[in-house]
Enzyme design. Structure first.
Site, short mmCIF file in Angstrom:
data_model
loop_
_atom_site.label_atom_id
_atom_site.label_comp_id
_atom_site.label_asym_id
_atom_site.label_seq_id
_atom_site.Cartn_x
_atom_site.Cartn_y
_atom_site.Cartn_z
N HIS A 161 0.59 -1.03 0.16
CA HIS A 161 0.02 -0.13 0.24
C HIS A 161 1.04 1.48 0.43
O HIS A 161 0.59 2.38 -0.95
CB HIS A 161 -1.31 -0.02 1.64
CG HIS A 161 -1.92 1.79 1.50
ND1 HIS A 161 -2.73 1.84 0.97
CD2 HIS A 161 -1.55 2.63 1.84
CE1 HIS A 161 -3.48 2.56 1.28
NE2 HIS A 161 -2.01 3.25 2.22
N GLU A 162 2.15 1.15 1.39
CA GLU A 162 2.65 2.44 0.91
C GLU A 162 3.68 2.29 -0.56
O GLU A 162 3.72 3.97 -0.54
CB GLU A 162 3.69 2.41 2.54
CG GLU A 162 2.95 2.04 3.50
CD GLU A 162 1.84 3.68 3.60
OE1 GLU A 162 2.58 5.05 3.36
OE2 GLU A 162 1.01 3.94 4.76
N HIS A 165 2.13 4.64 -2.98
CA HIS A 165 2.28 5.93 -2.55
C HIS A 165 3.67 6.35 -3.02
O HIS A 165 4.00 7.76 -4.00
CB HIS A 165 2.86 6.44 -1.35
CG HIS A 165 0.97 6.44 -0.57
ND1 HIS A 165 -0.39 7.25 -1.37
CD2 HIS A 165 0.48 5.81 0.76
CE1 HIS A 165 -1.67 6.56 -0.28
NE2 HIS A 165 -0.89 5.67 0.71
#
Length: 456
Positions: A161-162, A165
């Site tokens: 998920h990170e 980003h």
């Protein structure tokens, strides 16, 4: 002192390259579906604890496998460097660091940020599709597996998920109240069909809406037409079917992909462009996968899937309609397509997605900056040299380093003797001696010889 390493830095017309090496994040590479040169660093303020290193290896190994699935077999982590702080005990298995520094690390293990607490996060200053600066993990999050997974879900999936980003410039697809940035996105919205849905992607995520204080069912606010401000969506692991998205609720076991916009793809991870979340707002309604495939990692067919799956988007119609009519299997039809005909694009076997790890340790560098202040640097070159040198001193040189500064034109000049940089005042003192004017001819050899003399 014999073990101390020296580095002479000659900055002149190559200041652009110097800036790239010393002031920009470590350059991650993706080639043949394998990410390499990923730099993870532990801050000097983190107490020595080898569990941090061991758990980082476990988290990243899990993340590599999850990343491979989430990118449809197009990318995984092949090699990761872990930078150990110089404050930790030296060990023979640690290699000396070169240009690897904490300030350049892609992933940083550091004390909690007061704005985010123990939350894993990525510092993002850019817009849609622009890489983040770094991923921040706290020692508690890394070491305490149970704690991290209770609050944020499986460690590997949280890392992916990170990574969305950090690497691809994706944003969160859920509603949020973010006091740190001052940006808020509603937790619920009214759809074009008139119903009320939780903000998210995909719209297939199952769950219930409850009041955060009372736990009772939410009530509609007659003023806004959506649920009251204390209402939140709580996903139901047992009944959820949605397979997307990693930027919405990655912790659900069924979620294994990013939202996409391919009508022939998996409908359970189809992009919900109506949701008023940060990703839709900054990416003009594009799906996460749309943004990812515009990144150099995947654009123009780069790093295609390493193995062909019969459920790949774009081939569903073959199986459902064409194949039955012709009496051929879906795979028969697919292998007649130019993508695969005559042995084109054969699968490349992936034996493991487990990355290799290289352990580095910050070195006891003594650095002498050798700066060209001759008339050949007049104007823009001198301005860039000044900018790069100051950034290096203020942002890259860590406390405990030994640094000096020499300039040269027709002859050399010692501007600042080698000192141990132990405070911001020391950095400021060095930065103040960076040249701002030029004079005379160019004697590079004079500067280098003086640099060697100063470091002796």
């Amino acid at each position: 002192m014999a073990a101390m390493r020296w580095l002479l830095l000659l900055l002149s017309l190559v200041v652009c390259r110097s800036e790239a090496v010393f002031n920009r994040p470590y350059e991650i590479r993706l080639q043949n579906n394998e990410y390499t040169d990923v730099l993870v660093a532990i801050h000097r303020d983190v107490p020595e604890d080898m569990r941090v290193v061991d758990r980082l290896k476990q988290i990243i190994t899990e993340a590599s496998e999850d990343l491979y699935v989430a990118t449809n077999s197009r990318a995984f982590l092949k090699e990761v460097k872990i930078l150990i702080p110089k404050t930790w005990t030296k060990k023979p298995e640690y290699l000396p660091a070169g240009t690897e520094t904490f300030e350049r690390a892609n992933v940083r293990v550091d004390v909690p940020n007061p704005l985010y607490g123990e939350n894993p996060y990525v510092q993002q200053k850019g817009g849609c599709g622009e890489a983040g600066d770094f991923m921040h993990l706290t020692p508690k999050y890394v070491v305490d597996k149970q704690y991290g997974e209770d609050y944020w879900g499986p460690n590997g999936k949280t890392f992916v998920h990170e990574w969305g980003h950090l690497r691809w410039g994706l944003f969160d697809e859920y509603g949020t109240d973010d006091p740190a940035s001052g940006q808020s996105y509603p937790h619920f919205y009214r759809t074009s069909q008139g119903g009320v849905r939780p903000t998210g992607c995909s719209a297939w995520v199952a769950g219930t809406n409850k009041h955060t204080v009372t736990g009772s069912p939410c009530r509609l606010d007659p003023g806004t037409g959506v649920y009251e401000s204390e209402c939140r969506f709580y996903p139901d692991e047992q009944t959820n079917r949605a397979t997307g998205s990693y930027m919405f609720m990655h912790f659900l076991s069924q979620v294994t992909s990013f939202c996409h916009s391919d009508p022939a793809g998996d409908p359970l991870s189809f992009h919900n462009r109506e949701a008023p979340n940060k990703h839709n707002s900054l990416c003009q309604g594009q799906s996460a996968w749309d943004v990812m495939t515009q990144h150099p990692d995947f654009t123009n067919g780069a790093n295609p899937p390493q193995k062909v799956r019969s459920t790949a988007p774009g081939f569903v119609l073959f199986e459902a309609y064409i194949a039955p009519r012709l009496g051929q299997s879906a795979w028969d039809v697919m292998t007649q397509h130019p993508d695969f005909a005559h042995g084109a694009n054969p699968p490349r076997e992936v034996r493991t997605t487990a990355p290799g790890f290289v352990l580095l340790q910050e070195s006891d560098f003594r650095i002498v900056l050798v700066l060209d202040a001759s008339n050949s640097m007049r104007g823009e070159p001198l301005r860039r040299l000044n900018q790069v040198a100051r950034r290096f001193i203020q942002g890259t040189v860590y406390f405990g380093s030994s640094v000096g500064l020499v300039t040269f034109a027709r002859a050399e000049s010692l501007e600042h003797p080698v000192i141990s940089v132990d405070s911001q005042a020391d950095r400021d003192s060095l930065a103040a001696t960076v040249p701002t004017t030029t004079s005379g001819g160019t004697c590079i050899g004079c500067g280098l010889l003086k640099g060697v003399e100063v470091r002796a």
